[in-house]
Design an enzyme around this catalytic site. Structure first.
Site, mmCIF file in Angstrom:
data_model
loop_
_atom_site.group_PDB
_atom_site.id
_atom_site.type_symbol
_atom_site.label_atom_id
_atom_site.label_comp_id
_atom_site.label_asym_id
_atom_site.label_seq_id
_atom_site.Cartn_x
_atom_site.Cartn_y
_atom_site.Cartn_z
ATOM 1 N N CYS A 117 8.887 3.924 -6.770
ATOM 2 C CA CYS A 117 7.994 5.013 -7.216
ATOM 3 C C CYS A 117 8.765 6.256 -7.673
ATOM 4 O O CYS A 117 8.180 7.162 -8.256
ATOM 5 C CB CYS A 117 7.006 5.371 -6.108
ATOM 6 S SG CYS A 117 5.937 3.987 -5.702
ATOM 7 N N HIS A 244 4.499 12.311 -7.565
ATOM 8 C CA HIS A 244 4.136 10.893 -7.549
ATOM 9 C C HIS A 244 2.857 10.757 -6.728
ATOM 10 O O HIS A 244 2.718 11.366 -5.664
ATOM 11 C CB HIS A 244 5.259 10.070 -6.923
ATOM 12 C CG HIS A 244 4.805 8.707 -6.526
ATOM 13 N ND1 HIS A 244 4.232 7.840 -7.432
ATOM 14 C CD2 HIS A 244 4.770 8.080 -5.319
ATOM 15 C CE1 HIS A 244 3.893 6.730 -6.798
ATOM 16 N NE2 HIS A 244 4.206 6.850 -5.522
ATOM 17 N N ASN A 274 -2.172 4.234 -6.878
ATOM 18 C CA ASN A 274 -0.715 4.406 -6.920
ATOM 19 C C ASN A 274 -0.135 3.416 -7.934
ATOM 20 O O ASN A 274 -0.099 2.215 -7.682
ATOM 21 C CB ASN A 274 -0.141 4.164 -5.515
ATOM 22 C CG ASN A 274 1.374 4.326 -5.473
ATOM 23 O OD1 ASN A 274 2.052 4.368 -6.499
ATOM 24 N ND2 ASN A 274 1.909 4.413 -4.270
HETATM 25 O O1 UT7 Z 1 4.428 5.076 -3.250
HETATM 26 C C1 UT7 Z 1 5.265 5.592 -2.254
HETATM 27 C C2 UT7 Z 1 5.192 4.828 -1.002
HETATM 28 N N1 UT7 Z 1 3.910 4.782 -0.339
HETATM 29 C C3 UT7 Z 1 3.564 5.731 0.536
HETATM 30 O O2 UT7 Z 1 4.225 6.731 0.680
HETATM 31 C C4 UT7 Z 1 2.351 5.451 1.388
HETATM 32 C C5 UT7 Z 1 2.468 6.217 2.694
HETATM 33 N N2 UT7 Z 1 1.475 5.885 3.717
HETATM 34 C C6 UT7 Z 1 0.145 6.075 3.565
HETATM 35 O O3 UT7 Z 1 -0.335 6.440 2.514
HETATM 36 C C7 UT7 Z 1 -0.736 5.869 4.776
HETATM 37 O O4 UT7 Z 1 0.083 5.660 5.907
HETATM 38 C C8 UT7 Z 1 -1.740 4.683 4.656
HETATM 39 C C9 UT7 Z 1 -2.826 5.018 3.655
HETATM 40 C C10 UT7 Z 1 -1.022 3.426 4.242
HETATM 41 C C11 UT7 Z 1 -2.412 4.412 6.001
HETATM 42 O O5 UT7 Z 1 -3.073 5.604 6.447
HETATM 43 P P1 UT7 Z 1 -2.831 6.143 7.938
HETATM 44 O O6 UT7 Z 1 -3.699 7.317 8.101
HETATM 45 O O7 UT7 Z 1 -1.349 6.347 8.115
HETATM 46 O O8 UT7 Z 1 -3.387 4.978 8.817
HETATM 47 P P2 UT7 Z 1 -2.621 4.046 9.893
HETATM 48 O O9 UT7 Z 1 -1.676 3.113 9.208
HETATM 49 O O10 UT7 Z 1 -2.100 4.904 11.003
HETATM 50 O O11 UT7 Z 1 -3.825 3.209 10.448
HETATM 51 C C12 UT7 Z 1 -4.910 3.784 11.191
HETATM 52 C C13 UT7 Z 1 -5.888 2.707 11.519
HETATM 53 C C14 UT7 Z 1 -5.256 1.461 12.131
HETATM 54 O O12 UT7 Z 1 -6.139 0.949 13.092
HETATM 55 P P3 UT7 Z 1 -5.939 1.243 14.669
HETATM 56 O O13 UT7 Z 1 -4.577 0.703 14.986
HETATM 57 O O14 UT7 Z 1 -6.023 2.730 14.784
HETATM 58 O O15 UT7 Z 1 -7.059 0.504 15.303
HETATM 59 C C15 UT7 Z 1 -5.165 0.503 10.980
HETATM 60 O O16 UT7 Z 1 -5.167 -0.841 11.379
HETATM 61 O O17 UT7 Z 1 -6.548 2.247 10.328
HETATM 62 C C16 UT7 Z 1 -6.445 0.832 10.236
HETATM 63 N N3 UT7 Z 1 -6.419 0.476 8.828
HETATM 64 C C17 UT7 Z 1 -7.535 0.311 8.107
HETATM 65 N N4 UT7 Z 1 -8.830 0.379 8.456
HETATM 66 C C18 UT7 Z 1 -9.739 0.180 7.491
HETATM 67 C C19 UT7 Z 1 -5.341 0.303 8.009
HETATM 68 N N5 UT7 Z 1 -5.764 0.020 6.762
HETATM 69 C C20 UT7 Z 1 -7.107 0.013 6.795
HETATM 70 C C21 UT7 Z 1 -8.112 -0.191 5.836
HETATM 71 N N6 UT7 Z 1 -9.395 -0.098 6.243
HETATM 72 N N7 UT7 Z 1 -7.816 -0.451 4.543
#
Ligand code: UT7
Length: 335
Positions: A117, A244, A274
Protein backbone atom coordinates in the site's frame (compact mmCIF):
# COMPACT_ATOMS: atom_id res chain seq x y z
CA UNK A 1 34.02 29.78 -13.13
CA UNK A 2 31.32 27.21 -13.72
CA UNK A 3 27.81 27.83 -12.49
CA UNK A 4 26.32 25.25 -10.10
CA UNK A 5 23.87 22.96 -11.84
CA UNK A 6 20.97 21.69 -9.79
CA UNK A 7 19.17 18.46 -10.66
CA UNK A 8 15.81 18.98 -12.38
CA UNK A 9 12.72 18.64 -10.21
CA UNK A 10 10.00 16.06 -10.91
CA UNK A 11 6.83 18.05 -11.65
CA UNK A 12 3.35 16.52 -11.57
CA UNK A 13 1.66 17.41 -14.88
CA UNK A 14 -1.02 14.75 -15.47
CA UNK A 15 -3.49 12.77 -13.37
CA UNK A 16 -6.09 10.08 -14.07
CA UNK A 17 -7.86 7.18 -12.39
CA UNK A 18 -10.43 4.48 -13.06
CA UNK A 19 -12.68 2.30 -10.96
CA UNK A 20 -14.44 -0.91 -11.94
CA UNK A 21 -18.16 -0.15 -12.34
CA UNK A 22 -19.40 -2.91 -9.99
CA UNK A 23 -20.10 -1.54 -6.49
CA UNK A 24 -20.44 -4.23 -3.82
CA UNK A 25 -22.33 -2.96 -0.79
CA UNK A 26 -21.77 -4.25 2.75
CA UNK A 27 -25.19 -5.92 2.63
CA UNK A 28 -24.00 -8.13 -0.23
CA UNK A 29 -21.03 -9.31 1.88
CA UNK A 30 -23.32 -10.09 4.82
CA UNK A 31 -24.94 -12.80 2.71
CA UNK A 32 -21.55 -14.56 2.40
CA UNK A 33 -19.73 -13.70 5.64
CA UNK A 34 -20.51 -13.66 9.36
CA UNK A 35 -20.62 -9.87 9.52
CA UNK A 36 -22.97 -6.89 9.55
CA UNK A 37 -23.23 -3.63 7.66
CA UNK A 38 -22.99 -1.83 10.98
CA UNK A 39 -19.73 -3.59 12.01
CA UNK A 40 -18.05 -2.83 8.69
CA UNK A 41 -19.20 0.78 8.67
CA UNK A 42 -18.24 1.60 12.24
CA UNK A 43 -14.92 -0.33 12.28
CA UNK A 44 -13.68 0.63 8.80
CA UNK A 45 -15.78 3.50 7.41
CA UNK A 46 -16.54 1.45 4.29
CA UNK A 47 -20.09 1.33 2.89
CA UNK A 48 -19.30 -0.18 -0.48
CA UNK A 49 -16.26 -1.05 -2.57
CA UNK A 50 -15.56 -1.50 -6.29
CA UNK A 51 -14.76 -5.04 -7.41
CA UNK A 52 -13.52 -5.82 -10.92
CA UNK A 53 -14.96 -8.70 -12.92
CA UNK A 54 -12.75 -11.82 -12.89
CA UNK A 55 -11.67 -11.21 -16.50
CA UNK A 56 -10.23 -7.76 -15.68
CA UNK A 57 -6.47 -7.78 -15.08
CA UNK A 58 -4.24 -5.37 -13.20
CA UNK A 59 -2.84 -4.31 -16.60
CA UNK A 60 -6.39 -3.50 -17.78
CA UNK A 61 -6.97 -1.18 -14.82
CA UNK A 62 -3.46 0.30 -15.02
CA UNK A 63 -3.62 1.01 -18.76
CA UNK A 64 -7.02 2.70 -18.47
CA UNK A 65 -5.88 4.98 -15.64
CA UNK A 66 -2.59 5.68 -17.41
CA UNK A 67 -4.38 6.71 -20.61
CA UNK A 68 -6.42 9.31 -18.73
CA UNK A 69 -3.28 10.62 -16.97
CA UNK A 70 -1.42 10.94 -20.28
CA UNK A 71 -4.39 12.74 -21.77
CA UNK A 72 -4.51 15.18 -18.88
CA UNK A 73 -0.75 15.82 -19.26
CA UNK A 74 -1.31 16.90 -22.88
CA UNK A 75 1.20 14.43 -24.36
CA UNK A 76 1.52 10.67 -24.79
CA UNK A 77 5.30 10.87 -24.83
CA UNK A 78 7.01 9.28 -21.77
CA UNK A 79 10.46 7.75 -21.27
CA UNK A 80 9.63 5.34 -18.46
CA UNK A 81 6.63 3.58 -16.92
CA UNK A 82 6.80 2.74 -13.21
CA UNK A 83 3.94 0.57 -11.96
CA UNK A 84 3.28 0.09 -8.25
CA UNK A 85 1.29 -3.09 -7.70
CA UNK A 86 0.86 -5.96 -5.27
CA UNK A 87 -1.19 -7.94 -7.77
CA UNK A 88 0.99 -8.29 -10.88
CA UNK A 89 -0.68 -10.33 -13.61
CA UNK A 90 2.20 -12.85 -13.66
CA UNK A 91 5.07 -13.89 -11.39
CA UNK A 92 7.20 -12.91 -14.36
CA UNK A 93 7.47 -10.78 -16.41
CA UNK A 94 6.56 -7.55 -14.65
CA UNK A 95 3.18 -6.02 -15.54
CA UNK A 96 4.56 -2.56 -16.45
CA UNK A 97 5.84 -3.55 -19.93
CA UNK A 98 2.37 -4.89 -20.80
CA UNK A 99 0.83 -1.61 -19.62
CA UNK A 100 3.36 0.35 -21.69
CA UNK A 101 2.63 -1.78 -24.75
CA UNK A 102 -1.11 -1.16 -24.35
CA UNK A 103 -0.33 2.55 -24.54
CA UNK A 104 1.69 2.06 -27.74
CA UNK A 105 5.00 2.39 -25.86
CA UNK A 106 7.09 -0.52 -27.12
CA UNK A 107 10.52 1.07 -26.77
CA UNK A 108 10.22 2.51 -23.25
CA UNK A 109 11.69 1.52 -19.87
CA UNK A 110 8.98 -0.17 -17.80
CA UNK A 111 9.14 -1.96 -14.46
CA UNK A 112 7.10 -2.78 -11.35
CA UNK A 113 7.64 -1.56 -7.80
CA UNK A 114 6.45 -3.78 -4.92
CA UNK A 115 5.82 -1.93 -1.66
CA UNK A 116 2.17 -2.92 -1.15
CA UNK A 117 0.00 0.00 0.00
CA UNK A 118 3.06 2.31 0.10
CA UNK A 119 3.85 1.34 -3.49
CA UNK A 120 2.67 4.55 -5.11
CA UNK A 121 4.93 6.72 -2.91
CA UNK A 122 7.89 4.38 -3.57
CA UNK A 123 7.10 4.59 -7.30
CA UNK A 124 6.97 8.40 -7.15
CA UNK A 125 10.38 8.43 -5.46
CA UNK A 126 11.78 6.06 -8.11
CA UNK A 127 10.37 8.11 -10.97
CA UNK A 128 11.63 11.36 -9.44
CA UNK A 129 15.07 9.73 -9.18
CA UNK A 130 15.02 8.92 -12.92
CA UNK A 131 14.21 12.56 -13.62
CA UNK A 132 16.80 13.97 -11.17
CA UNK A 133 19.48 11.75 -12.74
CA UNK A 134 18.57 12.82 -16.28
CA UNK A 135 17.64 9.23 -17.27
CA UNK A 136 14.11 10.29 -18.22
CA UNK A 137 12.39 13.62 -18.78
CA UNK A 138 8.78 12.35 -18.52
CA UNK A 139 7.72 9.36 -16.44
CA UNK A 140 4.33 7.70 -16.10
CA UNK A 141 3.71 6.49 -12.53
CA UNK A 142 0.80 4.10 -12.03
CA UNK A 143 -0.69 2.53 -8.91
CA UNK A 144 -2.98 -0.36 -9.82
CA UNK A 145 -4.28 -3.24 -7.75
CA UNK A 146 -6.82 -6.02 -7.76
CA UNK A 147 -6.60 -6.36 -3.97
CA UNK A 148 -9.97 -8.15 -3.85
CA UNK A 149 -8.18 -11.26 -5.20
CA UNK A 150 -6.04 -11.70 -2.08
CA UNK A 151 -8.40 -12.51 0.84
CA UNK A 152 -9.89 -15.97 1.32
CA UNK A 153 -13.57 -16.09 0.33
CA UNK A 154 -14.61 -16.79 3.95
CA UNK A 155 -12.31 -14.27 5.72
CA UNK A 156 -14.52 -11.66 7.33
CA UNK A 157 -11.52 -9.65 8.59
CA UNK A 158 -9.96 -8.89 5.20
CA UNK A 159 -12.68 -9.29 2.58
CA UNK A 160 -14.70 -6.21 3.56
CA UNK A 161 -11.58 -4.02 3.34
CA UNK A 162 -9.89 -4.76 0.03
CA UNK A 163 -10.99 -3.60 -3.41
CA UNK A 164 -9.83 -2.82 -6.95
CA UNK A 165 -8.84 0.31 -8.88
CA UNK A 166 -6.04 2.25 -10.54
CA UNK A 167 -4.67 5.77 -10.63
CA UNK A 168 -1.76 7.38 -12.45
CA UNK A 169 0.25 10.56 -12.68
CA UNK A 170 2.74 11.93 -15.19
CA UNK A 171 5.92 13.53 -13.85
CA UNK A 172 8.04 15.76 -16.05
CA UNK A 173 11.40 17.39 -15.64
CA UNK A 174 11.04 20.97 -14.37
CA UNK A 175 11.93 23.54 -11.79
CA UNK A 176 11.82 23.11 -7.99
CA UNK A 177 9.82 26.31 -7.56
CA UNK A 178 7.00 25.36 -9.96
CA UNK A 179 3.64 24.23 -8.60
CA UNK A 180 3.58 20.45 -9.05
CA UNK A 181 7.27 19.98 -8.12
CA UNK A 182 7.54 17.00 -5.76
CA UNK A 183 9.16 17.81 -2.45
CA UNK A 184 11.62 15.51 -0.68
CA UNK A 185 10.32 11.95 -0.34
CA UNK A 186 10.73 10.05 2.94
CA UNK A 187 10.63 6.24 2.74
CA UNK A 188 11.02 3.51 5.34
CA UNK A 189 10.50 -0.17 6.05
CA UNK A 190 10.63 -2.66 8.94
CA UNK A 191 10.72 -6.25 7.73
CA UNK A 192 10.72 -7.62 11.29
CA UNK A 193 6.93 -7.07 11.32
CA UNK A 194 6.19 -8.59 7.91
CA UNK A 195 4.01 -11.16 9.70
CA UNK A 196 1.32 -8.52 10.32
CA UNK A 197 0.01 -8.65 6.76
CA UNK A 198 1.15 -11.42 4.48
CA UNK A 199 0.01 -13.50 1.51
CA UNK A 200 2.06 -16.73 1.49
CA UNK A 201 2.92 -18.34 -1.87
CA UNK A 202 -0.22 -19.95 -3.21
CA UNK A 203 -2.25 -18.91 -0.17
CA UNK A 204 -4.57 -16.19 1.04
CA UNK A 205 -4.04 -13.00 2.98
CA UNK A 206 -3.45 -13.14 6.75
CA UNK A 207 -3.78 -9.93 8.69
CA UNK A 208 -3.23 -9.04 12.33
CA UNK A 209 -5.54 -6.05 12.17
CA UNK A 210 -5.21 -4.33 15.56
CA UNK A 211 -1.36 -4.44 15.58
CA UNK A 212 -1.25 -3.24 12.00
CA UNK A 213 -3.64 -0.45 12.89
CA UNK A 214 -1.30 0.86 15.62
CA UNK A 215 1.76 0.71 13.34
CA UNK A 216 -0.17 2.44 10.55
CA UNK A 217 -1.10 5.39 12.78
CA UNK A 218 2.41 5.71 14.31
CA UNK A 219 4.27 5.47 11.01
CA UNK A 220 1.94 7.70 9.01
CA UNK A 221 2.19 10.38 11.71
CA UNK A 222 5.98 10.28 11.90
CA UNK A 223 6.58 10.09 8.15
CA UNK A 224 4.11 12.93 7.53
CA UNK A 225 5.93 15.11 10.08
CA UNK A 226 9.27 14.36 8.40
CA UNK A 227 8.05 15.07 4.85
CA UNK A 228 6.35 18.31 5.93
CA UNK A 229 9.49 19.45 7.76
CA UNK A 230 11.74 18.61 4.78
CA UNK A 231 9.40 20.62 2.55
CA UNK A 232 10.08 23.60 4.82
CA UNK A 233 6.43 23.72 5.93
CA UNK A 234 4.72 23.49 9.31
CA UNK A 235 1.82 21.09 9.84
CA UNK A 236 -0.51 24.07 10.16
CA UNK A 237 0.55 25.19 6.64
CA UNK A 238 -0.68 21.94 5.05
CA UNK A 239 -3.96 22.43 3.19
CA UNK A 240 -4.64 18.76 2.41
CA UNK A 241 -3.29 15.44 3.59
CA UNK A 242 -3.95 12.61 1.15
CA UNK A 243 -3.40 9.40 3.12
CA UNK A 244 -3.46 5.83 1.91
CA UNK A 245 -7.05 4.74 2.50
CA UNK A 246 -6.71 1.71 4.81
CA UNK A 247 -9.45 2.44 7.33
CA UNK A 248 -11.37 5.65 8.07
CA UNK A 249 -10.45 5.24 11.77
CA UNK A 250 -6.73 5.16 10.88
CA UNK A 251 -7.08 8.38 8.88
CA UNK A 252 -9.06 10.00 11.71
CA UNK A 253 -6.43 8.96 14.28
CA UNK A 254 -3.63 10.39 12.11
CA UNK A 255 -5.60 13.62 11.84
CA UNK A 256 -6.10 13.75 15.63
CA UNK A 257 -2.42 13.15 16.42
CA UNK A 258 -1.27 15.75 13.88
CA UNK A 259 -4.03 18.24 14.81
CA UNK A 260 -5.24 18.22 11.20
CA UNK A 261 -9.02 18.63 11.03
CA UNK A 262 -11.29 16.40 8.95
CA UNK A 263 -11.74 19.24 6.41
CA UNK A 264 -8.02 18.91 5.53
CA UNK A 265 -8.01 15.09 5.31
CA UNK A 266 -8.89 13.61 1.93
CA UNK A 267 -11.05 10.49 2.41
CA UNK A 268 -12.76 8.26 -0.13
CA UNK A 269 -12.72 4.89 1.58
CA UNK A 270 -16.49 4.95 2.23
CA UNK A 271 -17.33 4.14 -1.40
CA UNK A 272 -14.00 2.78 -2.72
CA UNK A 273 -12.46 0.57 0.00
CA UNK A 274 -8.73 -0.14 0.29
CA UNK A 275 -7.31 -0.30 -3.24
CA UNK A 276 -3.66 -0.85 -2.25
CA UNK A 277 -1.18 1.08 -4.41
CA UNK A 278 -4.07 2.72 -6.30
CA UNK A 279 -5.49 4.40 -3.24
CA UNK A 280 -3.45 7.64 -3.24
CA UNK A 281 -3.69 8.45 -6.97
CA UNK A 282 -7.40 7.55 -6.89
CA UNK A 283 -7.91 9.89 -3.94
CA UNK A 284 -5.95 12.61 -5.77
CA UNK A 285 -8.07 12.21 -8.91
CA UNK A 286 -11.33 12.35 -6.98
CA UNK A 287 -10.25 15.30 -4.86
CA UNK A 288 -8.98 17.15 -7.91
CA UNK A 289 -12.23 16.52 -9.81
CA UNK A 290 -14.53 17.58 -6.97
CA UNK A 291 -12.59 20.73 -6.02
CA UNK A 292 -11.21 19.41 -2.73
CA UNK A 293 -7.69 19.94 -4.12
CA UNK A 294 -7.12 23.41 -5.49
CA UNK A 295 -4.31 25.03 -7.42
CA UNK A 296 -1.49 26.04 -5.01
CA UNK A 297 -2.80 23.99 -2.09
CA UNK A 298 0.04 22.58 0.00
CA UNK A 299 -0.55 18.83 -0.18
CA UNK A 300 1.11 15.98 1.71
CA UNK A 301 0.80 12.39 0.44
CA UNK A 302 1.33 9.76 3.12
CA UNK A 303 1.19 5.98 3.02
CA UNK A 304 1.67 2.84 5.07
CA UNK A 305 1.48 -0.78 4.06
CA UNK A 306 2.58 -4.36 4.52
CA UNK A 307 6.29 -4.95 4.67
CA UNK A 308 6.03 -2.99 6.84
CA UNK A 309 6.58 -0.01 4.55
CA UNK A 310 5.79 3.69 4.79
CA UNK A 311 6.47 6.86 2.85
CA UNK A 312 5.42 10.47 2.35
CA UNK A 313 6.08 13.45 0.14
CA UNK A 314 4.78 16.95 -0.49
CA UNK A 315 3.62 18.94 -3.49
CA UNK A 316 2.14 22.36 -4.17
CA UNK A 317 -0.89 21.40 -6.20
CA UNK A 318 -0.51 22.30 -9.89
CA UNK A 319 -3.13 23.68 -12.25
CA UNK A 320 -3.99 20.38 -13.97
CA UNK A 321 -6.17 20.04 -17.04
CA UNK A 322 -8.96 17.55 -16.45
CA UNK A 323 -8.84 14.59 -18.87
CA UNK A 324 -11.56 15.14 -21.47
CA UNK A 325 -12.30 11.67 -22.86
CA UNK A 326 -11.49 8.23 -21.48
CA UNK A 327 -9.07 6.36 -23.75
CA UNK A 328 -10.48 2.97 -23.01
CA UNK A 329 -13.41 0.96 -24.15
CA UNK A 330 -13.45 -1.49 -21.27
CA UNK A 331 -16.27 -1.29 -18.76
CA UNK A 332 -14.56 1.09 -16.37
CA UNK A 333 -15.47 4.52 -15.19
CA UNK A 334 -13.62 7.48 -13.79
CA UNK A 335 -14.01 8.10 -10.06
O1 UT7 B 1 -3.54 -1.15 3.82
C1 UT7 B 1 -2.67 -1.08 4.91
C2 UT7 B 1 -2.79 -2.24 5.80
N1 UT7 B 1 -4.07 -2.45 6.44
C3 UT7 B 1 -4.35 -1.86 7.61
O2 UT7 B 1 -3.62 -1.02 8.08
C4 UT7 B 1 -5.57 -2.35 8.33
C5 UT7 B 1 -5.40 -2.12 9.82
N2 UT7 B 1 -6.41 -2.73 10.69
C6 UT7 B 1 -7.73 -2.42 10.65
O3 UT7 B 1 -8.19 -1.67 9.81
C7 UT7 B 1 -8.62 -2.99 11.73
O4 UT7 B 1 -7.81 -3.65 12.68
C8 UT7 B 1 -9.70 -3.99 11.22
C9 UT7 B 1 -10.76 -3.25 10.43
C10 UT7 B 1 -9.07 -5.06 10.36
C11 UT7 B 1 -10.38 -4.69 12.39
O5 UT7 B 1 -10.96 -3.70 13.25
P1 UT7 B 1 -10.68 -3.75 14.83
O6 UT7 B 1 -11.47 -2.66 15.43
O7 UT7 B 1 -9.19 -3.72 15.03
O8 UT7 B 1 -11.31 -5.12 15.25
P2 UT7 B 1 -10.60 -6.42 15.90
O9 UT7 B 1 -9.73 -7.10 14.90
O10 UT7 B 1 -10.02 -6.05 17.23
O11 UT7 B 1 -11.86 -7.33 16.14
C12 UT7 B 1 -12.90 -6.99 17.07
C13 UT7 B 1 -13.95 -8.05 17.02
C14 UT7 B 1 -13.40 -9.47 17.12
O12 UT7 B 1 -14.31 -10.24 17.86
P3 UT7 B 1 -14.09 -10.55 19.43
O13 UT7 B 1 -12.76 -11.25 19.50
O14 UT7 B 1 -14.07 -9.20 20.08
O15 UT7 B 1 -15.25 -11.40 19.79
C15 UT7 B 1 -13.37 -9.95 15.70
O16 UT7 B 1 -13.46 -11.35 15.59
O17 UT7 B 1 -14.64 -8.01 15.76
C16 UT7 B 1 -14.63 -9.30 15.16
N3 UT7 B 1 -14.63 -9.13 13.72
C17 UT7 B 1 -15.76 -8.95 13.02
N4 UT7 B 1 -17.05 -8.94 13.40
C18 UT7 B 1 -17.97 -8.72 12.46
C19 UT7 B 1 -13.57 -9.06 12.87
N5 UT7 B 1 -14.02 -8.85 11.61
C20 UT7 B 1 -15.36 -8.78 11.68
C21 UT7 B 1 -16.38 -8.57 10.73
N6 UT7 B 1 -17.65 -8.55 11.18
N7 UT7 B 1 -16.10 -8.36 9.43
Amino acid sequence: MTSARTAPAAVLCGLGAVLPPRAVANEALCAELDTTDQWIRTRTGIRERRIADPSVSTADLAAAAAATALESSGSRDVHAVVLATTTPDHLMPATAPAVAARLGLTDTAAFDVAAVCTGFVYALATAAGLIHAGTARRVLVVGADRMSRLPAADDRTTRPLFADGAGAVVLRSGDTNEPGALGPVVLGSDGTRRDLLVVPHGGHMHMQGPDLFRHAVDRMCSVTRQAVQLAGWRLEDVDRIVPHQANARITAAVGRHLAIGADRLVQHIETVGNTGAASIPLALAQASADGTLLHRHRVCLTAFGAGLTWGATSVIWPDLKPAAHPHHDTAMERP
